[in-house]
Design a protein around this motif. Structure first.
Motif, PDB file in Angstrom:
ATOM      1  N   ARG A  21      68.704  42.084  31.960  1.00  0.00           N
ATOM      2  CA  ARG A  21      68.669  43.543  31.824  1.00  0.00           C
ATOM      3  C   ARG A  21      68.265  44.113  33.179  1.00  0.00           C
ATOM      4  NH1 ARG A  21      69.640  48.384  31.528  1.00  0.00           N
ATOM      5  NH2 ARG A  21      68.851  49.781  29.896  1.00  0.00           N
ATOM      6  N   PHE A  23      67.814  47.548  35.687  1.00  0.00           N
ATOM      7  CA  PHE A  23      67.694  49.006  35.806  1.00  0.00           C
ATOM      8  C   PHE A  23      68.039  49.312  37.250  1.00  0.00           C
ATOM      9  CE2 PHE A  23      64.587  47.808  32.513  1.00  0.00           C
ATOM     10  CZ  PHE A  23      65.094  48.528  31.439  1.00  0.00           C
ATOM     11  N   THR A  54      60.732  44.790  27.902  1.00  0.00           N
ATOM     12  CA  THR A  54      62.190  44.930  27.998  1.00  0.00           C
ATOM     13  C   THR A  54      62.872  43.884  27.107  1.00  0.00           C
ATOM     14  OG1 THR A  54      61.905  45.693  30.266  1.00  0.00           O
ATOM     15  CG2 THR A  54      64.116  45.039  29.637  1.00  0.00           C
ATOM     16  N   ASP A  63      67.368  48.482  22.838  1.00  0.00           N
ATOM     17  CA  ASP A  63      67.966  48.536  24.167  1.00  0.00           C
ATOM     18  C   ASP A  63      69.079  47.481  24.178  1.00  0.00           C
ATOM     19  OD1 ASP A  63      68.439  49.145  26.773  1.00  0.00           O
ATOM     20  OD2 ASP A  63      66.620  48.221  27.582  1.00  0.00           O
TER      21      ASP A  63
END
Ligand code: ATP
Length: 346
Positions: A21, A23, A54, A63
């Motif tokens: 993941r 960002f 996360t 998410d």
């Protein structure tokens, strides 16, 4: 609402494969893989910003991964989020309550949202309030509750649909010691009921007591997965023994002795003796050191091995990673498989 039948007991409770993941340019989760079997209690440990929340948010379908996959009860969290939510109870690290709602109204609101009706709803709310000891606070406005009470309400909400799997993000953060013990007891009961629990915390000693295994994450990567003992004594502990020794008389005499003794180093002087590092874990060498101390005239009143605390082991591990001297389990496995190629036939 009953527990969903749509649950594949032959599949592990949670399977995370090469989860990523990002960002922007930040790789918050950078290729995380692990499997959690049914009924295990697993601690999720890492420094601030390591990637725990996360990872947990993706498991909880809040998410989406940049790459890789997570399966909960055999269901991919991206493709079957509804099935996953039925199986999973989620307790976030920061928890908002509705100020104008009482405890009872709050749980009733969520029980309705989950589809419980009539007598079944009333019974389920009662069970959850009893379990979390919230019955005496049923009419308390949720903004008038202590941190510990609020955490119990949050846990109660997560348990309403009797999920098989619980993901708890820092449930003990900010709790006083009594509230922490109470919460730990609740988690223990849930574990005894056979729930699978993934729990993140910074209070490592508590996790060590509660969990079957610990997952250590650093900079978005899993660096260790094993039980607490393997962390404090096993492969990560170096081949040395910390000894705490007390003597009658001045500690200086003990320190003088230790400076000339084989395999021995002085860590620090203490009030009645010293902490010493013996560069061996061999029982016979440890016993030999004590025998020699006594033979050399030291009046030993206490001689014991210091258990490494989980915190120390964790900090050592992070230090090894920073220095580049740490070999992760994944790396060890890779070299194992590389070396395990069978020799050519004669
Ligand atoms: P803590 O123990 O402090 O809760 P953590 O291990 O749970 O930390 P995460 O919250 O997963 O860490 O954060 C991992 C990294 O990703 C951090 O550098 C964080 O700043 C970053 N991050 C998390 N969420 C976002 C977001 N929505 N946007 C940008 N960066 C984010």
């Amino acid at each position: 609402m009953s527990t969903p039948a749509d649950f594949d007991a032959d599949q592990p409770a949670i399977v995370v494969e090469n989860l990523q993941r990002s960002f922007g340019s930040l790789k918050a989760v950078d290729g995380v893989s692990f499997t959690i079997n049914h009924g295990s209690v697993v601690g999720f440990v890492g420094a601030n910003g390591a990637g725990k929340t996360t990872t947990m948010r993706i498991m909880a379908t809040l998410d989406q991964p940049t790459a890789g996959s997570v399966k909960v009860g055999g269901h991919n969290v991206v493709h079957y989020p509804e099935k996953v939510r039925r199986l999973l109870g989620w307790m976030p690290d920061s928890f908002g309550t509705y100020d104008h709602m009482t405890v009872l109204e709050y749980l009733d609101f969520y029980a309705r949202a989950l589809g419980y009706q009539g007598a079944e709803r009333v019974q389920r709310i009662e069970e959850v309030m009893n379990f979390t000891d919230l019955t005496p606070l049923a009419d308390r406005l949720s903004n008038k509750m202590s941190k510990g009470q609020t955490q119990r309400l949050c846990l109660g909400r997560a348990l309403l649909h009797d999920p098989k799997i619980l993901i708890l993000d820092e449930p003990a953060a900010g709790l006083d010691p009594k509230a922490r013990v109470e919460l730990k007891q609740l988690i223990r009961i849930l574990a005894e009921e056979g729930k699978t629990i993934l729990i993140s915390s910074h209070i490592l000693s508590e996790l060590g007591e509660m969990c079957d295994s610990l997952l250590f994450i650093d900079k978005g990567r899993i660096v260790h997965h094993g039980d607490a003992d393997s962390m404090t004594r096993g492969s990560l502990a170096s081949a040395e023994t910390l000894l705490n020794v007390q003597v009658i008389g001045p500690p200086a005499k003990l320190i003088e002795w230790a400076l000339t003794a084989p395999l021995m180093e002085v860590v620090e002087e203490t009030k009645r003796g010293a902490k010493l590092r013996l560069k061996s874990v061999d029982e016979a060498v440890i016993a030999g050191a004590l025998k020699r101390m006594i033979a050399d005239g030291l009046l030993v009143t206490d001689f014991h091995r210091e258990e490494r605390r989980l915190e120390d082991a964790f900090i050592d591990l992070l230090g090894q990673i920073d220095k580049g001297t740490f070999k992760s389990e994944a790396t060890a496995n890779e070299s194992l498989s590389a070396n395990s190629t069978p020799p050519p036939l004669p």
